[in-house]
Design an enzyme around this catalytic site. Structure first.
Site, PDB file in Angstrom:
ATOM      1  CB  CYS A 205      19.372   8.240  19.374  1.00  0.00           C
ATOM      2  SG  CYS A 205      20.633   7.189  20.135  1.00  0.00           S
ATOM      3  CB  THR A 206      22.858   8.855  15.839  1.00  0.00           C
ATOM      4  OG1 THR A 206      22.026   9.987  15.538  1.00  0.00           O
ATOM      5  CG2 THR A 206      23.828   8.618  14.682  1.00  0.00           C
ATOM      6  NE  ARG A 211      20.779  11.982  20.512  1.00  0.00           N
ATOM      7  CZ  ARG A 211      20.741  12.418  19.249  1.00  0.00           C
ATOM      8  NH1 ARG A 211      19.961  13.449  18.952  1.00  0.00           N
ATOM      9  NH2 ARG A 211      21.462  11.833  18.319  1.00  0.00           N
ATOM     10  CG  ASP A 321      24.219  13.294  19.626  1.00  0.00           C
ATOM     11  OD1 ASP A 321      24.442  12.924  20.802  1.00  0.00           O
ATOM     12  OD2 ASP A 321      24.614  12.653  18.633  1.00  0.00           O
TER      13      ASP A 321
END
Length: 349
Positions: A205-206, A211, A321
């Site tokens: 994910c980021t 997540r 998100d």
């Protein structure tokens, strides 16, 4: 006194029609025949014969069912994706898969690399089972003379393929829920089998604090359920997560920890890591939480090296998100991820 039995040649090439006919006749009515493989001879019989178990004795249970190649008849075994990776890599060859069928009974399969015997299995068109031909000490018999000397009195026919190419018996791998072990050592080490059977799985994910850590944790739990074991490494599996813009060492968000704890899962020890090209390239499968993550990873890898990347959502959607949101947002995100992990898990084990 040396026991004698009828012999026919069965070299390591496509079997003649005469050889197939002679062996079929010998098997008819409960006969036992000796056959060559690449790593020792076997004693074979028709699987449909009611006296086959008595002929081989209780030590031969489960008997090995001969198959002509990968994915022949093994579809009934549990953990099918894992089994499929093993047979695709090692068959035909010196590996017997001893698995658990859907009816909870043990069943064993092998596709020999001996071209003559494998061609015979294909030509017969019905079930053939065998057990290794061994001496009193359990050592594999690797030439026809030794088989005749030890087992000749019980054979209706001996197919002579000359000395076998390999001196060791085939490895027997017991694999199923809760089990991944060599019950008979052979040419294939357990670590090589684990590396083939399992997968290294990553989630991206980021920032790797919400997540993807939840996806990693849920995937571990999903695999543990499928494998009936908390020790994923025993089956060759590893699971990691990372972020495309993650700094190293950040803890997970508090709501993510709570959402996992409500499912009986521990996320507190997680620390973020960066989705470096080296890490991503080393994994077998990488699941991205959004399309932007997927594109970022594709751009970071050399051309032609991104085939193992995909979205976590099998339907091609993004996972929103939840950062900055409420616990309800995180719980909703966790439910969505859990469903996607379960769907993806069908191809893992």
């Amino acid at each position: 006194m040396t026991a004698t039995c009828k012999r026919i040649p069965l070299p390591d090439r496509a079997p003649s029609n005469e050889a197939v006919s002679a062996i079929a006749q010998a098997l008819d009515g409960g006969g036992v025949v000796g056959l060559p493989t690449e790593c020792g001879y076997v004693l074979a019989a028709d699987v449909n014969d009611p006296g086959v178990l008595a002929a081989f004795g209780s030590n031969a249970t489960p008997l090995v069912q001969a198959v002509a190649g990968p994915n022949r008849a093994t579809g009934d075994l549990q953990l099918q994706p894992l089994v499929a990776r093993l047979v695709e890599r090692y068959w035909p060859g010196p590996l017997t898969i001893d698995g658990i069928a859907s009816d909870a009974r043990r069943r064993a399969f092998r596709a020999t690399a001996h071209v003559g015997t494998r061609g015979l299995v294909e030509a017969l068109g019905h079930g053939l089972v065998w057990t290794p031909a061994s001496d009193a000490e359990g050592a594999a018999l690797t030439d026809a003379d030794a088989v005749e000397r030890v087992h000749g009195s019980g054979l209706r026919l001996l197919a002579d393929g000359g000395p076998t190419r390999l001196a060791e018996a085939a490895a027997v791998l017991r694999v199923g829920p809760g089990a991944f072990e060599l019950t008979r050592e052979g040419l294939l080490p357990i670590e090589s089998l684990r590396q083939t059977a399992g997968l290294s799985i990553g989630f991206v994910c980021t920032g790797n604090t919400c997540r993807s850590p939840m996806a990693e944790t849920l995937a571990r739990a999903d695999l543990a359920r499928r494998l009936a074991s908390d020790d994923l490494t025993r089956f060759g599996f590893s699971v990691v997560s990372a972020g495309v813009f993650a700094g190293p060492g950040s803890p997970p968000s508090a709501h993510a920890v709570t959402a996992m704890a409500e499912r009986g899962l521990d996320l507190e020890g997680h620390r973020s890591r960066s989705a470096t090209p080296e890490l991503i390239a080393s994994l077998d499968r990488v699941y991205c939480l959004t399309r932007s993550h997927l594109e970022a990873l594709r751009m970071s890898l050399p051309p032609g090296r991104a085939d193992h990347l995909d979205l976590l959502d099998p339907q091609g959607g993004d996972v929103p998100d939840p950062v900055g949101g409420s616990l309800d947002d995180y719980q909703r995100c966790a439910r969505a991820i859990a469903a996607m992990v379960s769907a993806r898990g069908e191809s893992w084990a």
